[in-house]
Motif scaffolding. Structure first.
Motif, PDB file in Angstrom:
ATOM      1  N   THR A 211       0.865  -1.163  -0.006  1.00  0.00           N
ATOM      2  CA  THR A 211       0.023   0.051  -0.062  1.00  0.00           C
ATOM      3  C   THR A 211       0.797   1.166   0.083  1.00  0.00           C
ATOM      4  OG1 THR A 211      -1.866  -1.010   1.171  1.00  0.00           O
ATOM      5  CG2 THR A 211      -1.729   1.358   1.162  1.00  0.00           C
ATOM      6  N   PHE A 212       1.732   1.429   0.990  1.00  0.00           N
ATOM      7  CA  PHE A 212       2.793   2.379   1.014  1.00  0.00           C
ATOM      8  C   PHE A 212       3.439   2.769  -0.406  1.00  0.00           C
ATOM      9  CE2 PHE A 212       6.694   4.539   2.191  1.00  0.00           C
ATOM     10  CZ  PHE A 212       6.236   5.742   2.817  1.00  0.00           C
ATOM     11  N   GLU A 213       4.208   1.824  -0.851  1.00  0.00           N
ATOM     12  CA  GLU A 213       4.898   1.976  -2.138  1.00  0.00           C
ATOM     13  C   GLU A 213       3.836   2.373  -3.195  1.00  0.00           C
ATOM     14  OE1 GLU A 213       6.424  -2.020  -2.679  1.00  0.00           O
ATOM     15  OE2 GLU A 213       8.355  -1.551  -1.037  1.00  0.00           O
ATOM     16  N   THR A 214       2.768   1.734  -3.281  1.00  0.00           N
ATOM     17  CA  THR A 214       1.909   2.020  -4.423  1.00  0.00           C
ATOM     18  C   THR A 214       1.623   3.751  -4.306  1.00  0.00           C
ATOM     19  OG1 THR A 214       0.904  -0.063  -4.562  1.00  0.00           O
ATOM     20  CG2 THR A 214      -0.303   1.591  -5.610  1.00  0.00           C
ATOM     21  N   PHE A 215       1.004   4.100  -3.132  1.00  0.00           N
ATOM     22  CA  PHE A 215       0.756   5.353  -2.725  1.00  0.00           C
ATOM     23  C   PHE A 215       1.862   6.362  -3.051  1.00  0.00           C
ATOM     24  CE2 PHE A 215       0.008   8.980   0.002  1.00  0.00           C
ATOM     25  CZ  PHE A 215      -1.447   9.162  -0.203  1.00  0.00           C
ATOM     26  N   THR A 216       2.908   6.083  -2.542  1.00  0.00           N
ATOM     27  CA  THR A 216       4.107   7.051  -2.656  1.00  0.00           C
ATOM     28  C   THR A 216       4.582   7.206  -4.225  1.00  0.00           C
ATOM     29  OG1 THR A 216       5.748   5.479  -1.947  1.00  0.00           O
ATOM     30  CG2 THR A 216       4.797   7.090  -0.399  1.00  0.00           C
ATOM     31  N   LYS A 217       4.631   6.094  -4.800  1.00  0.00           N
ATOM     32  CA  LYS A 217       4.894   6.038  -6.176  1.00  0.00           C
ATOM     33  C   LYS A 217       4.266   6.745  -7.107  1.00  0.00           C
ATOM     34  CE  LYS A 217       6.776   2.865  -9.656  1.00  0.00           C
ATOM     35  NZ  LYS A 217       6.960   1.280 -10.180  1.00  0.00           N
ATOM     36  N   HIS A 218       3.005   6.704  -7.022  1.00  0.00           N
ATOM     37  CA  HIS A 218       1.805   7.395  -8.048  1.00  0.00           C
ATOM     38  C   HIS A 218       1.054   8.572  -7.485  1.00  0.00           C
ATOM     39  CE1 HIS A 218       2.478   3.549 -10.432  1.00  0.00           C
ATOM     40  NE2 HIS A 218       2.354   2.788  -9.282  1.00  0.00           N
ATOM     41  N   HIS A 219       1.359   8.815  -6.243  1.00  0.00           N
ATOM     42  CA  HIS A 219       0.520  10.131  -5.890  1.00  0.00           C
ATOM     43  C   HIS A 219       1.522  11.125  -6.576  1.00  0.00           C
ATOM     44  CE1 HIS A 219      -1.591  12.942  -3.660  1.00  0.00           C
ATOM     45  NE2 HIS A 219      -2.581  12.215  -3.091  1.00  0.00           N
ATOM     46  N   PRO A 220       0.668  12.183  -7.018  1.00  0.00           N
ATOM     47  CA  PRO A 220       1.210  13.273  -7.974  1.00  0.00           C
ATOM     48  C   PRO A 220       2.022  14.010  -6.992  1.00  0.00           C
ATOM     49  CG  PRO A 220      -1.191  13.499  -7.945  1.00  0.00           C
ATOM     50  CD  PRO A 220      -0.810  12.151  -7.563  1.00  0.00           C
ATOM     51  N   VAL A 221       1.477  14.270  -5.719  1.00  0.00           N
ATOM     52  CA  VAL A 221       2.202  15.442  -4.732  1.00  0.00           C
ATOM     53  C   VAL A 221       3.374  14.679  -4.133  1.00  0.00           C
ATOM     54  CG1 VAL A 221       1.852  16.225  -2.318  1.00  0.00           C
ATOM     55  CG2 VAL A 221      -0.212  16.274  -3.828  1.00  0.00           C
ATOM     56  N   ILE A 222       3.547  13.420  -4.306  1.00  0.00           N
ATOM     57  CA  ILE A 222       4.722  12.674  -3.767  1.00  0.00           C
ATOM     58  C   ILE A 222       5.544  12.404  -4.874  1.00  0.00           C
ATOM     59  CG2 ILE A 222       5.549  10.855  -2.515  1.00  0.00           C
ATOM     60  CD1 ILE A 222       2.592  10.822  -0.974  1.00  0.00           C
ATOM     61  N   ALA A 223       5.257  11.413  -5.773  1.00  0.00           N
ATOM     62  CA  ALA A 223       5.799  10.940  -6.856  1.00  0.00           C
ATOM     63  C   ALA A 223       7.458  10.428  -6.511  1.00  0.00           C
ATOM     64  CB  ALA A 223       5.761  11.628  -8.220  1.00  0.00           C
ATOM     65  N   ALA A 224       7.333   9.632  -5.514  1.00  0.00           N
ATOM     66  CA  ALA A 224       8.747   8.830  -5.243  1.00  0.00           C
ATOM     67  C   ALA A 224       8.435   7.870  -4.564  1.00  0.00           C
ATOM     68  CB  ALA A 224       9.404  10.024  -4.350  1.00  0.00           C
ATOM     69  N   SER A 225       9.472   6.736  -4.805  1.00  0.00           N
ATOM     70  CA  SER A 225       9.565   5.516  -4.113  1.00  0.00           C
ATOM     71  C   SER A 225      10.236   5.420  -2.802  1.00  0.00           C
ATOM     72  CB  SER A 225       9.684   4.434  -4.990  1.00  0.00           C
ATOM     73  OG  SER A 225      11.083   4.684  -5.710  1.00  0.00           O
ATOM     74  N   GLU A 226      11.088   6.183  -2.752  1.00  0.00           N
ATOM     75  CA  GLU A 226      12.080   6.129  -1.476  1.00  0.00           C
ATOM     76  C   GLU A 226      12.437   7.417  -0.863  1.00  0.00           C
ATOM     77  OE1 GLU A 226      15.620   4.052  -2.500  1.00  0.00           O
ATOM     78  OE2 GLU A 226      14.672   2.029  -2.959  1.00  0.00           O
ATOM     79  N   PRO A 227      12.866   7.428   0.333  1.00  0.00           N
ATOM     80  CA  PRO A 227      13.127   8.718   0.793  1.00  0.00           C
ATOM     81  C   PRO A 227      14.563   9.343   0.456  1.00  0.00           C
ATOM     82  CG  PRO A 227      13.607   7.098   2.205  1.00  0.00           C
ATOM     83  CD  PRO A 227      12.805   6.528   1.022  1.00  0.00           C
ATOM     84  N   PRO A 228      14.740  10.429   0.491  1.00  0.00           N
ATOM     85  CA  PRO A 228      14.041  11.459   1.346  1.00  0.00           C
ATOM     86  C   PRO A 228      12.767  12.031   0.703  1.00  0.00           C
ATOM     87  CG  PRO A 228      15.781  12.644   0.469  1.00  0.00           C
ATOM     88  CD  PRO A 228      15.997  11.249  -0.021  1.00  0.00           C
ATOM     89  N   PHE A 229      11.606  11.715   1.555  1.00  0.00           N
ATOM     90  CA  PHE A 229      10.436  12.320   1.071  1.00  0.00           C
ATOM     91  C   PHE A 229      10.325  13.981   1.676  1.00  0.00           C
ATOM     92  CE2 PHE A 229       9.410   7.773   1.436  1.00  0.00           C
ATOM     93  CZ  PHE A 229       9.039   7.596   0.249  1.00  0.00           C
ATOM     94  N   LYS A 230       9.519  14.789   0.925  1.00  0.00           N
ATOM     95  CA  LYS A 230       9.506  16.130   1.470  1.00  0.00           C
ATOM     96  C   LYS A 230       8.678  16.191   2.916  1.00  0.00           C
ATOM     97  CE  LYS A 230       9.728  18.281  -3.028  1.00  0.00           C
ATOM     98  NZ  LYS A 230       8.999  19.166  -3.967  1.00  0.00           N
ATOM     99  N   MET A 231       7.775  15.090   3.058  1.00  0.00           N
ATOM    100  CA  MET A 231       6.815  15.175   4.225  1.00  0.00           C
ATOM    101  C   MET A 231       7.606  14.177   5.194  1.00  0.00           C
ATOM    102  SD  MET A 231       3.159  14.859   2.271  1.00  0.00           S
ATOM    103  CE  MET A 231       2.495  16.305   1.597  1.00  0.00           C
ATOM    104  N   PRO A 232       8.081  14.641   6.399  1.00  0.00           N
ATOM    105  CA  PRO A 232       8.729  13.878   7.518  1.00  0.00           C
ATOM    106  C   PRO A 232       7.959  12.575   7.908  1.00  0.00           C
ATOM    107  CG  PRO A 232       8.905  16.074   7.981  1.00  0.00           C
ATOM    108  CD  PRO A 232       7.964  15.985   6.804  1.00  0.00           C
ATOM    109  N   LEU A 233       6.574  12.584   7.782  1.00  0.00           N
ATOM    110  CA  LEU A 233       5.784  11.517   8.239  1.00  0.00           C
ATOM    111  C   LEU A 233       5.911  10.306   7.217  1.00  0.00           C
ATOM    112  CD1 LEU A 233       3.844  10.226  10.284  1.00  0.00           C
ATOM    113  CD2 LEU A 233       1.917  11.358   9.032  1.00  0.00           C
ATOM    114  N   LEU A 234       6.070  10.596   6.007  1.00  0.00           N
ATOM    115  CA  LEU A 234       6.386   9.569   5.169  1.00  0.00           C
ATOM    116  C   LEU A 234       7.822   8.822   5.455  1.00  0.00           C
ATOM    117  CD1 LEU A 234       4.954  11.106   1.905  1.00  0.00           C
ATOM    118  CD2 LEU A 234       3.810   9.606   3.233  1.00  0.00           C
TER     119      LEU A 234
END
Length: 330
Positions: A211-234
């Motif tokens: 679920t996490f990998e699908t969400f972070t990879k395809h969400h246009p606000v995130i569009a990343a599969s690995e950190p560093p994410f811009k949002m610390p909670l991720l």
């Protein structure tokens, strides 16, 4: 002589059933759905009395589909409930996943405004729970229901069922739509974090990762599969998922301390993390809790199973009334 009498009795019964089936077909073709519905129920009682469960199930399923195709939603839902009733009485169903698929199809064909659909949905989940020894209901049942609600754009209900479906890919994609339609961009991380923590509390780690990998990879606000994410909670959720396999409690606590400001954004996270510490890091249960996990999602079960006694009483009363007016088969 006794065998001859028994054979004659069976032949008479078959003849009676065949006459009703022929009359039923004429009723369907002429659009007399009420009469057809009553004859389906008559055959249901006859098949049950003979313990012909397979014949009964096939008859009811095909009948329900015919009603639903013709937009006779109340009659279709009623026969769907009789399918569940027959499955419960049959007990040992060899291919129960086939009937999970069929129940999912029936539910999806019923107009959402029909009250009986919710009853059929709840009883189907309960039956799938009993037959699969999964107290939350069979994951396939939840997956089918989740997809149905998603296509109807009832995203809150879809989220609830995806949580129990073990379909991380579908869950992640649905959550993207949910976060975009129900939240602000700054809340994107909250949508995925809550679901992942809940999945971990359900001991569904592989679903949580997917679920996490699908969400972070395809969400246009995130569009990343690995950190560093811009949002610390991720970043916190990413490292938590990696850390679980180690079982190192001290590092888990350090991680929670490090991201404490992000975790504090939702008060429910503390409860989830306490359970995760017990399940995956061998932490002692919190002193305020007598149960390390059994009660966390009791509300999910209650949503499905509450009021079944009332439903059963209503169904029994309806069955009695119909039985009194059954068509004579002999």
């Amino acid at each position: 002589m006794e065998n001859s009498d028994a054979s004659e009795s069976k032949a008479t019964a078959r003849g009676g059933v065949n006459r009703v089936l022929a009359k039923l077909e004429l009723s369907i073709q002429s659009g007399n759905y009420y009469e057809a519905h009553q004859m389906y129920r008559t055959l249901y009682f006859r098949y049950l009395s003979q313990k012909r469960y397979d014949d009964c199930l096939e008859l009811l399923f095909k009948g329900a589909m015919r009603f639903l195709v013709n937009e006779q939603y109340g009659s279709g839902a009623d026969l769907g409930l009789l399918v569940v009733d027959t499955l419960e009485k049959a007990k040992n169903v060899s291919d129960y996943e086939l009937w999970i698929q069929r129940l999912g199809l029936l539910i999806s064909k019923i107009n959402p405004n029909i009250v009986e659909r919710e009853t059929l949905l709840a009883r189907s989940v309960k039956w799938s729970s009993d037959v699969s020894n999964n107290k939350m209901g069979h994951p396939l049942m939840h997956k089918l229901i989740a997809h149905m609600f998603w296509t109807e754009e009832n995203l809150e209900q879809a989220r609830h069922h995806y949580l129990l479906s073990r379909d991380g890919t579908g869950c992640g994609k649905m959550l993207i739509q949910l976060s975009q339609s129900k939240g602000y961009p700054s809340e994107t991380d909250l949508f995925i974090a809550q679901v992942v923590l809940q999945q971990l509390c359900l001991k569904e780690k592989s679903s949580a990762v997917q679920t996490f990998e699908t969400f972070t990879k395809h969400h246009p606000v995130i569009a990343a599969s690995e950190p560093p994410f811009k949002m610390p909670l991720l970043n916190f959720v990413f490292y938590l998922l990696k850390l679980i396999d180690t079982g190192k409690l001290n590092i888990f606590r350090t991680l929670c301390d490090l991201y404490k400001p992000s975790i504090a954004r939702d008060p429910s996270y503390e409860k989830y993390l306490q359970k995760i510490a017990v399940f995956y890091f061998n932490a002692p249960p919190p002193q305020s809790s007598n149960n390390s996990g059994g009660g966390l999602f009791a509300d999910l079960i209650n949503q499905f199973f509450q009021g079944f006694d009332d439903d059963d009483e209503d169904n029994n009363a309806a069955s009695a009334n119909t039985n009194a007016a059954d068509v004579d088969l002999d």
